[in-house]
Scaffold this active site. Structure first.
Site, PDB file in Angstrom:
ATOM      1  N   GLY A  58       0.822  -1.199   0.000  1.00 15.82           N
ATOM      2  CA  GLY A  58       0.000   0.000   0.000  1.00 15.82           C
ATOM      3  C   GLY A  58       0.860   1.255   0.000  1.00 15.82           C
ATOM      4  N   CYS A  85       4.953  -6.393   1.682  1.00 22.54           N
ATOM      5  CA  CYS A  85       5.383  -5.007   1.850  1.00 22.54           C
ATOM      6  C   CYS A  85       4.612  -4.340   2.994  1.00 22.54           C
ATOM      7  CB  CYS A  85       5.240  -4.251   0.530  1.00 22.54           C
ATOM      8  SG  CYS A  85       6.190  -2.723   0.462  1.00 22.54           S
ATOM      9  N   TYR A  86       3.652  -3.474   2.709  1.00 20.80           N
ATOM     10  CA  TYR A  86       2.849  -2.878   3.778  1.00 20.80           C
ATOM     11  C   TYR A  86       2.170  -3.968   4.600  1.00 20.80           C
ATOM     12  CZ  TYR A  86      -0.482   0.279   6.081  1.00 20.80           C
ATOM     13  OH  TYR A  86      -1.211   0.978   7.016  1.00 20.80           O
ATOM     14  N   HIS A 173       8.073  -7.440  -3.554  1.00 17.73           N
ATOM     15  CA  HIS A 173       6.817  -7.724  -4.259  1.00 17.73           C
ATOM     16  C   HIS A 173       6.985  -8.964  -5.152  1.00 17.73           C
ATOM     17  CE1 HIS A 173       4.439  -4.142  -3.208  1.00 17.73           C
ATOM     18  NE2 HIS A 173       5.623  -3.572  -3.069  1.00 17.73           N
ATOM     19  N   GLU A 175       4.737 -10.478  -6.727  1.00 17.54           N
ATOM     20  CA  GLU A 175       3.749 -10.497  -7.802  1.00 17.54           C
ATOM     21  C   GLU A 175       4.218  -9.842  -9.090  1.00 17.54           C
ATOM     22  OE1 GLU A 175       2.626  -6.838  -5.270  1.00 17.54           O
ATOM     23  OE2 GLU A 175       3.659  -8.752  -5.048  1.00 17.54           O
ATOM     24  N   ASP A 231     -17.271 -10.464 -23.984  1.00 17.02           N
ATOM     25  CA  ASP A 231     -17.808 -10.731 -22.654  1.00 17.02           C
ATOM     26  C   ASP A 231     -19.276 -11.138 -22.693  1.00 17.02           C
ATOM     27  OD1 ASP A 231     -15.297  -9.770 -21.952  1.00 17.02           O
ATOM     28  OD2 ASP A 231     -16.041  -7.743 -21.663  1.00 17.02           O
ATOM     29  N   LYS A 372     -10.257 -10.484 -18.246  1.00 14.67           N
ATOM     30  CA  LYS A 372     -10.557 -10.596 -19.670  1.00 14.67           C
ATOM     31  C   LYS A 372      -9.941 -11.841 -20.305  1.00 14.67           C
ATOM     32  CE  LYS A 372     -12.338  -8.563 -23.357  1.00 14.67           C
ATOM     33  NZ  LYS A 372     -13.674  -7.936 -23.422  1.00 14.67           N
TER      34      LYS A 372
END
Length: 516
Positions: A58, A85-86, A173, A175, A231, A372
């Site tokens: 964050g 992290c945060y 991080h 990710e 979609d 998506k």
């Protein structure tokens, strides 16, 4: 609809720009996950608790007044927790206030991770593998119930583990792609620590979703608004697989579609996909309701309300229709509700925040929890033709939010021609599949030009093409300069009313893909 399987991971969002990437990485492991605000009431998951919790990074400091806090109830669930992290810093701060302080040197960028313990979270992570740091604070004093399992030259506390409970934290991080073994770290957490098996696939999603639709709809009928995009088409195909002739698709010409879109797509629905579809021309109604409206949020609300009016009229007097199916996606939901709640949304979406509070039809949103690319995979599994699956995203409000001013028929005609030239040239030069989305906008700017010996004072068209995986982040597409020059030349020569073309070179974030 909610398609949450029994094995899933809860991601608590503390406002990181990378939160959506955490979800992407977990789902790439064939594990279902959901993002919710850090202060989400966990009672909502009482009947189907997650098998693991990840707390995101964050932008705040844990020492800031009003900074997001730790919900201690997460530990009552007795499931593994990973703070990023945060998320790590708040674990330490909650035990020892003041244990986190501003670092002498902020750390943004690559760093080499030294693994001190490779028994669980950092299993199979090589020494000095690159990790991505992005923090201004660091942990000065680690609570005694935690131990360090990884460090870097600049961060004594880079990865930690609780001595008794399955609680972990990393200062970097995992990710982001810059953390070379980040996906392995998340895999270790999900597979080895949370004991998940990774059996959430397109096929399993289809099977469970079809069963849920049948159970919910029963003998009632469903009306599905088709937009011409992937979609809503996947939604219609899913619902049709589930309930057959109980579905009635409606493809509405709202006057905001691209050139020849209404006829071409209607033919495809009927002839290729064999969907029960009815075409309705409501363009005059939409344009009348939108007359003089400039604000994009107001446009979305008007367009959403008008769609519902058309659907309600179509089913009026027929009590068999009880449901409206639509193609809301997970990014629509995420962008409509921020980590602090609905007060700080990026933008509403006409099918999320733009629908009327009271409707005569209940919503069926089978792909509401999908990104998506996941929708496209489901479409492929359902047998939808590949050339249709690869169609670029097109917003529900259509060209209405690509005219950056009030909407008139003349402006729509101009934009349709510009868009048609841009998209057709992308296809002709085999560039269409290289970009995630390409679009044209009509800017509220007129400028002086010279054509022949005459002065012109005409509109400016903006072209935008981006590369992306799921639409949550995107980079502007580096299209060849000769190609852009050719497209610009065609537009200015062939579209009377346009004398200037610009190309958008901003990425998301900080910009969004659409201009409005």
């Amino acid at each position: 609809m909610q398609h949450r399987p029994s094995d899933w991971i809860l991601i608590l969002d503390y406002g990181s720009q990378y939160t959506q990437l955490i979800a992407r990485r977990i789902r790439e492991l064939n594990i279902y996950c959901e993002i919710h605000p850090f202060n989400k009431d966990l009672d909502a998951f009482r009947n189907q608790p997650p098998k693991g919790i990840i707390m995101s990074g964050g932008p705040s400091s844990v020492n800031d007044q009003g900074a997001p806090g730790l919900n201690e109830e997460i530990f009552d669930l007795k499931v593994p927790v990973l703070g990023i992290c945060y998320g790590l810093q708040i674990l330490a701060h909650s035990k020892i206030p003041g244990s986190v302080e501003q670092a002498d040197h902020r750390e943004f960028g690559r760093s080499d991770l030294i693994v001190d313990d490779s028994s669980d979270l950092l299993k199979e992570i090589p020494q000095e593998s690159v990790v991505w740091m992005s923090h201004g604070d660091h942990i000065k004093k680690l609570p005694p119930e935690y131990e360090i399992i990884g460090h870097t030259d600049n961060a004594r506390v880079a990865a930690v583990r609780h001595r008794k409970d399955q609680i972990f934290g990393v200062q970097f991080h995992p990710e982001v792609v810059h953390t070379v073994y980040g996906k392995q770290i998340l895999k270790n957490f999900a597979y080895s620590i949370c004991r998940l098996e990774g059996n959430w696939t397109a096929r399993s999603f289809i099977e469970s979703t079809i069963e849920e639709i049948r159970t919910r709809v029963g003998n009632d009928r469903v009306i599905c608004g088709l937009s011409g995009g992937v979609d809503s088409t996947v939604v219609a195909t899913l619902v049709h697989e589930a309930i057959g002739d109980q579905l009635q698709c409606i493809f509405v010409d709202n006057g905001l579609l691209r050139k020849n879109e209404f006829k071409n797509v209607l033919d495809l629905y009927e002839q290729d996909l064999h969907l029960p579809v009815k075409g309705i021309d409501a363009s005059d109604r939409f344009l009348k309701n939108l007359k003089g409206v400039v604000d994009p949020e107001e446009k979305r609300v008007i367009i959403g309300n008008t769609f519902i009016e058309v659907f309600d009229e179509e089913v009026e007097g027929n009590n068999d229709f009880k449901f409206l199916a639509q193609g809301t996606l997970y990014p629509d939901v995420i962008e409509s509700i921020s980590f602090k709640g609905p007060s700080a949304t990026i933008k509403s979406h006409h099918n999320v925040g733009g629908l009327p509070e009271e409707m005569n039809l209940a919503l069926v949103e089978p792909v509401r929890e999908l990104f998506k690319d996941e929708v496209r995979n489901v479409g492929r599994e359902l047998g939808i033709p590949e050339h249709f699956i690869k169609r670029h995203p097109f917003p529900g409000p259509g060209l209405g939010i690509r005219i950056i001013s009030d909407i008139t028929q003349d402006k729509l005609d101009l934009l349709r021609e510009v868009d048609d030239i841009f998209i057709s040239e992308l296809r002709k030069k085999d560039l269409y599949d290289d970009v995630w989305q390409a679009l044209a906008v009509l800017l509220p700017v007129q400028s002086v030009g010279v054509m022949g010996d005459e002065r012109t004072y005409e509109f400016t068209a903006g072209l935008r093409a981006v590369t992306s995986v799921d639409g949550m982040t995107a980079d502007w597409a580096h299209l060849p300069h000769p190609f852009l020059a050719h497209v610009s030349n065609r537009i200015i020569n062939e579209v009377r009313g346009i004398n200037r073309v610009v190309y958008d070179i901003s990425s998301k974030p900080p910009s969004t893909i659409e201009w409005e």
